[in-house]
Motif scaffolding. Sequence first.
Motif, PDB file in Angstrom:
ATOM      1  N   CYS A   1       0.385  36.680  24.147  1.00  0.00           N
ATOM      2  CA  CYS A   1       0.206  35.330  23.913  1.00  0.00           C
ATOM      3  C   CYS A   1       1.591  34.509  24.061  1.00  0.00           C
ATOM      4  O   CYS A   1       2.694  35.159  23.702  1.00  0.00           O
ATOM      5  CB  CYS A   1      -0.167  35.133  22.453  1.00  0.00           C
ATOM      6  SG  CYS A   1       0.322  33.547  21.773  1.00  0.00           S
TER       7      CYS A   1
ATOM      8  N   ILE B   1      -8.318  29.596  15.761  1.00  0.00           N
ATOM      9  CA  ILE B   1      -8.724  30.746  16.522  1.00  0.00           C
ATOM     10  C   ILE B   1      -9.666  31.556  15.697  1.00  0.00           C
ATOM     11  O   ILE B   1      -9.322  31.902  14.629  1.00  0.00           O
ATOM     12  CB  ILE B   1      -7.381  31.512  16.745  1.00  0.00           C
ATOM     13  CG1 ILE B   1      -6.876  30.792  17.910  1.00  0.00           C
ATOM     14  CG2 ILE B   1      -7.865  33.170  17.201  1.00  0.00           C
ATOM     15  CD1 ILE B   1      -5.389  31.559  18.509  1.00  0.00           C
TER      16      ILE B   1
ATOM     17  N   VAL C   1       1.331  33.959  18.590  1.00  0.00           N
ATOM     18  CA  VAL C   1       0.535  33.646  17.703  1.00  0.00           C
ATOM     19  C   VAL C   1      -0.074  34.754  16.715  1.00  0.00           C
ATOM     20  O   VAL C   1      -0.314  34.643  15.591  1.00  0.00           O
ATOM     21  CB  VAL C   1      -0.573  32.834  18.198  1.00  0.00           C
ATOM     22  CG1 VAL C   1      -1.694  32.431  16.881  1.00  0.00           C
ATOM     23  CG2 VAL C   1      -0.167  31.510  18.680  1.00  0.00           C
TER      24      VAL C   1
ATOM     25  N   CYS D   1      -5.427  34.346  25.601  1.00  0.00           N
ATOM     26  CA  CYS D   1      -5.873  35.212  24.739  1.00  0.00           C
ATOM     27  C   CYS D   1      -7.300  35.736  24.856  1.00  0.00           C
ATOM     28  O   CYS D   1      -7.893  36.765  24.821  1.00  0.00           O
ATOM     29  CB  CYS D   1      -5.324  35.124  23.431  1.00  0.00           C
ATOM     30  SG  CYS D   1      -5.962  33.507  22.835  1.00  0.00           S
TER      31      CYS D   1
ATOM     32  N   ILE E   1      -0.590  30.242  13.763  1.00  0.00           N
ATOM     33  CA  ILE E   1      -1.495  29.149  14.498  1.00  0.00           C
ATOM     34  C   ILE E   1      -0.864  27.935  14.720  1.00  0.00           C
ATOM     35  O   ILE E   1      -1.170  27.200  16.012  1.00  0.00           O
ATOM     36  CB  ILE E   1      -2.797  29.192  13.700  1.00  0.00           C
ATOM     37  CG1 ILE E   1      -3.828  28.137  14.337  1.00  0.00           C
ATOM     38  CG2 ILE E   1      -2.590  28.258  12.301  1.00  0.00           C
ATOM     39  CD1 ILE E   1      -4.289  28.812  15.729  1.00  0.00           C
TER      40      ILE E   1
ATOM     41  N   THR F   1      -2.037  21.417  13.028  1.00  0.00           N
ATOM     42  CA  THR F   1      -2.878  22.350  14.017  1.00  0.00           C
ATOM     43  C   THR F   1      -3.987  21.758  14.731  1.00  0.00           C
ATOM     44  O   THR F   1      -4.658  20.956  14.370  1.00  0.00           O
ATOM     45  CB  THR F   1      -3.504  23.257  13.139  1.00  0.00           C
ATOM     46  OG1 THR F   1      -2.570  23.929  12.083  1.00  0.00           O
ATOM     47  CG2 THR F   1      -3.902  24.365  13.813  1.00  0.00           C
TER      48      THR F   1
ATOM     49  N   TYR G   1      -5.523  23.637  17.288  1.00  0.00           N
ATOM     50  CA  TYR G   1      -6.449  24.719  17.754  1.00  0.00           C
ATOM     51  C   TYR G   1      -6.845  25.596  16.645  1.00  0.00           C
ATOM     52  O   TYR G   1      -5.870  25.832  15.675  1.00  0.00           O
ATOM     53  CB  TYR G   1      -5.694  25.497  18.966  1.00  0.00           C
ATOM     54  CG  TYR G   1      -5.324  24.346  20.192  1.00  0.00           C
ATOM     55  CD1 TYR G   1      -6.343  23.898  20.749  1.00  0.00           C
ATOM     56  CD2 TYR G   1      -3.927  23.846  20.134  1.00  0.00           C
ATOM     57  CE1 TYR G   1      -6.126  23.269  21.876  1.00  0.00           C
ATOM     58  CE2 TYR G   1      -3.828  23.092  21.170  1.00  0.00           C
ATOM     59  CZ  TYR G   1      -4.890  22.612  22.117  1.00  0.00           C
ATOM     60  OH  TYR G   1      -4.621  21.927  23.187  1.00  0.00           O
TER      61      TYR G   1
ATOM     62  N   CYS H   1       0.073  27.720  18.497  1.00  0.00           N
ATOM     63  CA  CYS H   1      -1.018  27.730  19.517  1.00  0.00           C
ATOM     64  C   CYS H   1      -0.935  26.734  20.404  1.00  0.00           C
ATOM     65  O   CYS H   1      -0.927  25.314  19.940  1.00  0.00           O
ATOM     66  CB  CYS H   1      -2.325  28.000  19.001  1.00  0.00           C
ATOM     67  SG  CYS H   1      -3.408  28.059  20.282  1.00  0.00           S
TER      68      CYS H   1
ATOM     69  N   VAL I   1      -4.021  36.044  13.111  1.00  0.00           N
ATOM     70  CA  VAL I   1      -3.556  35.213  13.411  1.00  0.00           C
ATOM     71  C   VAL I   1      -2.465  34.941  12.516  1.00  0.00           C
ATOM     72  O   VAL I   1      -2.565  34.756  11.166  1.00  0.00           O
ATOM     73  CB  VAL I   1      -4.386  33.927  13.413  1.00  0.00           C
ATOM     74  CG1 VAL I   1      -3.696  32.771  13.778  1.00  0.00           C
ATOM     75  CG2 VAL I   1      -5.447  34.088  14.606  1.00  0.00           C
TER      76      VAL I   1
ATOM     77  N   LYS J   1       3.003  32.364  22.972  1.00  0.00           N
ATOM     78  CA  LYS J   1       3.767  31.816  21.562  1.00  0.00           C
ATOM     79  C   LYS J   1       3.720  32.778  20.641  1.00  0.00           C
ATOM     80  O   LYS J   1       3.919  32.307  19.213  1.00  0.00           O
ATOM     81  CB  LYS J   1       2.842  30.345  21.181  1.00  0.00           C
ATOM     82  CG  LYS J   1       2.676  29.204  22.533  1.00  0.00           C
ATOM     83  CD  LYS J   1       4.297  28.826  22.567  1.00  0.00           C
ATOM     84  CE  LYS J   1       4.287  27.964  23.861  1.00  0.00           C
ATOM     85  NZ  LYS J   1       5.607  27.759  24.272  1.00  0.00           N
TER      86      LYS J   1
ATOM     87  N   VAL K   1     -10.925  30.702  21.209  1.00  0.00           N
ATOM     88  CA  VAL K   1     -10.139  29.648  20.669  1.00  0.00           C
ATOM     89  C   VAL K   1     -10.794  28.178  21.040  1.00  0.00           C
ATOM     90  O   VAL K   1     -11.561  27.929  21.709  1.00  0.00           O
ATOM     91  CB  VAL K   1      -8.884  29.310  21.791  1.00  0.00           C
ATOM     92  CG1 VAL K   1      -7.984  28.164  21.329  1.00  0.00           C
ATOM     93  CG2 VAL K   1      -8.343  30.863  21.960  1.00  0.00           C
TER      94      VAL K   1
END
Lengths: 275, 72, 373
Positions: B24, B7, B28, B51, B42, B3, B5, B45, B39, B26, B62
């Motif tokens: 979004c 959120i 997420v 978002c 994640i 990961t 990122y 992302c 979330v 993806k 983010v």
Amino acid sequence: MAVHVDRYLRLHKMPHIWCPGCGNGIVLGALVRAVAELGCSRDEVVVITGIGCSARTNAIIDFNTFQTTHGRALSFATGFKLARPEMKVVVVTGDGDGLAIGGNHLIHSARRNIDITTILINNSIYGMTGGQHSPLTPAGSYATTAPYGTLEPVFDACRLVEGAGATYVARGTAYHVVLLQRLIARAISHKGFAFVEAVSQCPVGFGRRNKMRTPSEMMRWQKDHAVTVKAAAGMSREQLRGKILIGEFVNRNLPELTEVYGRLIREAQSRPGGE
Amino acid sequence: MLTRYSIELNHAWCKACRICVDFCPKKVFGVNESGRAVVVNIEKCVGCTLCELWCPDFAIKVEGSEQSGEAS
Amino acid sequence: MMQGNEACVEGAIAAGVRFFAGYPISPATEIAELMAEKLPRVGGAFIQMEDEIASMAAVIGASIGGVKSLTATSGPGFTLKQENLGYAAMVEIPCVIVNVQRGGPSTGMPTLPAQMDVMQSRWGTHGDHPVVVLCPSTVYECYVLTIKAVNIAEMLRVPVIVLSDAIVGHIREKVVLPDPGEIEIVERKKPLVPPEGYLPYRADEDGVPPFITYGKGYRYHITSNNYDEGGFPATNDHKVAHALINRLHAKIEKRRSEIIVTEEYMLDDAEVVIFAYGCTARSAYSAVETAREQGIRAGIIKALTLWPFPREVFRKLGGRVRTVIVPEMNMGQLVVEVEAALKDNPARVVPLNRVDGKMITPGQILDLVKEVI
Ligand SMILES: Cc1ncc(C[n+]2csc(CCOP(=O)(O)OP(=O)(O)O)c2C)c(N)n1
Ligand code: SF4
Ligand code: SF4
Ligand code: SF4
């Protein structure tokens, strides 16, 4: 990463009062990030609004802010800017506030080319008063005061202010938020009257009555109907029917009112009899 | 590195409009029993921050490494 | 020699006015024209707006910008200014409106005098708002009352109206203006606390909140909705509304003695008193001169402040006065206030009204004096 808007908010005014999914928050976010991107200090920015849901944008941001009477924000802003030319003045208005009751002030502000940035949140409806039709409610749409569908045509706000003399004119949407932020940043840096129409959604006043039940449906409509100025250049009239153009329409440099007036003051004062 | 990122969601401000959930790229986000965003993916992302820009209630932040080359 | 309208301009500039926004209308246009010429010379700004609504808005905007501001108009234009006059009263922005009255209603008699806007100047905008109205009857008074209007506006954060008329605005008289050093000039009260501690609508003892313009580190909000001390909407808060509306009125009531100006003439032994204001007071003076020559004990109360109404001056009349004549170039507007002020006094109140665009003559007043005596 994006600038976190909460750094510029009056946190004790949050959460704000707008309905779930209202585009006003998206436009406000774009404005705040544009200001941050330009590196303006909070103290030099003045955000002036009139009346309506759009007018609630400034109470929650930590700039110099005042809300005025319905449609008149630009007139207050004109006085303020003449008194304080060094300040960055931004007016946020709605399609009713800025084009119905305030239409004449908009035309004349554009004509004067006074250095004010106007962001007109076009949600196609009078949101605050509960969904009456506005000058930008598309013909045939429903509103509480148009129970059989609106009969009147709309006008193109961007072309109106362009004709009136604005030196920066652009349109974005809540969906195209990156573009919107860029257009607002350019508008603020532009010296002269700058106008950005932000096509936005009022799920409660407009969407519900017009077969767009969710905020996302309304934003999808923006996505599907927007055509960039560039792309439009290669499209036929037929292909453009029912579309909304987004991007920059006008960006020209002409004498700006407070600058011209400043020069007049200097000349008048150097003449005999001046102070 | 799974990961890159993270959120942060502010449920005190979120009004359950679903804009983040629907847009979004993806997928997420999901929603909890009160309809507010949570979330759920994640790891998908890509840090586009859309978002955050779209959330009308400033309820999303983010965070992530700037060097990833994917941040807009 | 100077015209009344010109004296307003000179007074305004002497008081520190550096912004004017207006829209042409007889018989007030000279004020705009002179401002356009003079303001840039003293570093100020003039703008002709698209209408009176916008002019009033621009004046308030400039005042929020920290600059003393004034506008001038008449009849139909005064009506259009009411919307934002109410805004100024509500959000407490100092500004001055000169209304050079002409005959109405509507476009009426554009170049002829009237005193028909007395009630509109008090109650023209909606809501129970505070306002101060001063009324000159000579060119000199145009000068001093405009200065006073600016001072009161800045001191109390209220809109102040100078209620002139076509006669007073256009007449030319010899005036000796005071030396600039002799003129008292009031500046708005600045906050003594640093930005973190500043609540834009926390009033001092006198009911007036300190006021500082933007761009100096004090960031705050102004709203015309019912608001709290922090300047934020408290739209449906009953307690806040009660306190706010009461304070807006109290700040004026507390300063009555500083605001109210009246003039008395031959009052000590008077049996008939003429209560007059504006151009009508001019005729009243000459009527009383003649009456005295003829041995009639007549006197005058001239009001230079119309609102708040100077009811206290009537206490001086005692039981001797038999009649109070109220000549007005309207169908009887202030006479109602005079009656109220004299409700415990046996004196009879007699109106004298004229609405044809001609001045009430000294002869008309004298005839009435003789009739009632
Ligand atoms: C002089 C005046 N007329 C009418 C109103 C009532 N009013 C409040 S908001 C509004 C409409 C605002 O519509 P718009 O500009 O489209 O803003 P939105 O609420 O959609 O953001 C109206 C008519 C008012 N406050 N003042
Ligand atoms: S009524 Fe419409 S414009 Fe107003 S807050 Fe609700 S969604 Fe937004
Ligand atoms: S966009 Fe914002 S307010 Fe809407 S559901 Fe997502 S987090 Fe909540
Ligand atoms: S940053 Fe982009 S990918 Fe990540 S959650 Fe937000 S919208 Fe989805």
